[in-house]
Structure formats: C-alpha cells, structure tokens
Scaffold this motif. Sequence first.
Motif, short mmCIF file in Angstrom:
data_model
loop_
_atom_site.label_atom_id
_atom_site.label_comp_id
_atom_site.label_asym_id
_atom_site.label_seq_id
_atom_site.Cartn_x
_atom_site.Cartn_y
_atom_site.Cartn_z
N VAL A 71 0.61 -1.30 0.08
CA VAL A 71 0.09 -0.35 -0.07
C VAL A 71 0.74 1.43 -0.63
CG1 VAL A 71 -1.82 1.30 1.23
CG2 VAL A 71 -2.13 -1.07 1.18
N VAL A 72 1.85 1.24 0.97
CA VAL A 72 2.41 2.36 0.54
C VAL A 72 4.15 2.95 -0.45
CG1 VAL A 72 5.28 3.09 2.37
CG2 VAL A 72 2.79 2.61 3.48
N PHE A 73 4.25 1.24 -0.75
CA PHE A 73 4.78 1.61 -2.23
C PHE A 73 3.97 2.34 -3.62
CE2 PHE A 73 8.60 0.00 -0.79
CZ PHE A 73 9.72 0.31 -1.06
N PHE A 74 2.79 1.87 -3.54
CA PHE A 74 1.52 2.58 -4.41
C PHE A 74 1.50 3.05 -4.39
CE2 PHE A 74 -3.25 1.84 -6.20
CZ PHE A 74 -2.89 1.57 -7.32
N ASN A 75 1.12 3.99 -3.16
CA ASN A 75 0.62 5.62 -2.45
C ASN A 75 1.71 6.04 -3.14
OD1 ASN A 75 -2.45 4.94 -2.38
ND2 ASN A 75 -1.92 4.66 -0.86
N ALA A 76 2.92 6.20 -2.73
CA ALA A 76 3.93 6.43 -2.66
C ALA A 76 4.18 7.93 -4.33
CB ALA A 76 5.07 6.26 -2.61
N VAL A 77 3.97 9.23 -3.82
CA VAL A 77 4.55 10.23 -4.86
C VAL A 77 5.21 11.04 -4.46
CG1 VAL A 77 2.06 11.22 -4.30
CG2 VAL A 77 3.19 11.26 -6.36
N LEU A 78 6.33 11.82 -4.97
CA LEU A 78 7.43 12.50 -5.28
C LEU A 78 6.72 13.82 -5.89
CD1 LEU A 78 9.85 14.12 -5.03
CD2 LEU A 78 10.76 13.09 -6.02
N GLU A 79 6.44 15.19 -5.72
CA GLU A 79 5.77 15.93 -5.84
C GLU A 79 6.83 17.77 -6.02
OE1 GLU A 79 1.60 17.04 -4.72
OE2 GLU A 79 1.26 15.24 -4.48
N ILE A 80 6.70 18.12 -6.71
CA ILE A 80 7.93 18.96 -6.43
C ILE A 80 7.65 19.94 -7.40
CG2 ILE A 80 10.54 19.93 -8.04
CD1 ILE A 80 11.26 17.17 -8.08
N THR A 81 7.47 20.86 -7.43
CA THR A 81 7.42 22.45 -7.52
C THR A 81 7.73 23.52 -7.88
OG1 THR A 81 4.85 21.83 -6.84
CG2 THR A 81 4.63 24.13 -7.75
#
Length: 173
Positions: A71-81
């Motif tokens: 679940v953690v890997f599936f939901n992991a996201v890196l967001e850069i702005t």
Amino acid sequence: MKPLFEEKQRYSQWWLWAIIGSSALLVMGIFLHALYVQLILGTQWGETPMSNEALIAFSLFNISAMVLMLVVFFNAVLEITVDRGGISYKYFPIIRTPRRIEREHIQAYEVKKYFLKGYGIRRDFRGNRTINVKGHMGVEITTHDGKRLLLGTQKPEEFFQALHAMKKGIAHQ
C-alpha cells in the motif's frame, strides 16, 4: 502563485514492482502455508514449532506488514513545484506536508546524472539528501548554508529552466 514547473512521480518501474510483489507474495505464502499445515492438517510446522496462538499472531503481523508495504509503495508520490518564490517538494507518505526552499536561500543548482543512488530518501554522512523514485537524473540544489538536496526528475531540463527563471525573477516561457 502560478507554478513555473510541476512534476509528480510514482514508482512505475515494472521490475521494481516484480521484486516488491514477488517478495510480498513469497512471505505471505510461507505464513499461509504454515497456518494451513499447523492449524488445518494438525502437523507441527518447523523443527521448533510455535504454539498455534503464536503462529497465528506472528503470521498476521507478517502478512499485515507485507500488505502495508504494498500500500505504501503503491501510494508513494514525489511532488515537486517551482514557483517564483522557491521550490516546494513532498514525498508522500514520508514527507506529508510540502517542504520549501525559498529563492533567496538557493545558492546554486545543476542537473546531475547519477548511478545507483537508490530510491526513496537517502542522506549521506554530510547531511545532504537525495529524494528519488525513478530514473537516474536529478537536479541538485545547494543552499547558502552548504546543504545539498538532489531531487530526482523525469524532466531535468524543464526543471532546470524553471529554477533559472525563478532565480532570475522572470516569467517562465
């Protein structure tokens, strides 16, 4: 404030999912087999078997840990702005609220190609960090206090150009 650059990255590498998925299935399969052998067939599992209650508890813990990992890997996201005032990034679920580096704190930035930096959040012995979820390209940001942050990106040139526009205080083309 309108962003000059935005990027969201997820773990989408087939080989990484093959490793994670097969590892999770293997661990879950071992414990499901142990439960079947000891509870259904009535044969002690292993050379020094646990009690039925301990085996159930240990199996549930390990199966739950594997499901949680998936679940953690599936939901992991890196967001850069990048906007005119600086850079914001977050790496859900570990860094849940955006962290920000203001424009005036950025001393330098450069596109870097790296090999075997690893995925996730890495910190070296000098306190410099790398946050990466895929690929081998990133933009390294150096702050005035000498700290470095390498953010993995699939769009290194676009990221670099947005940083350049941000630092110069000009609108992004």
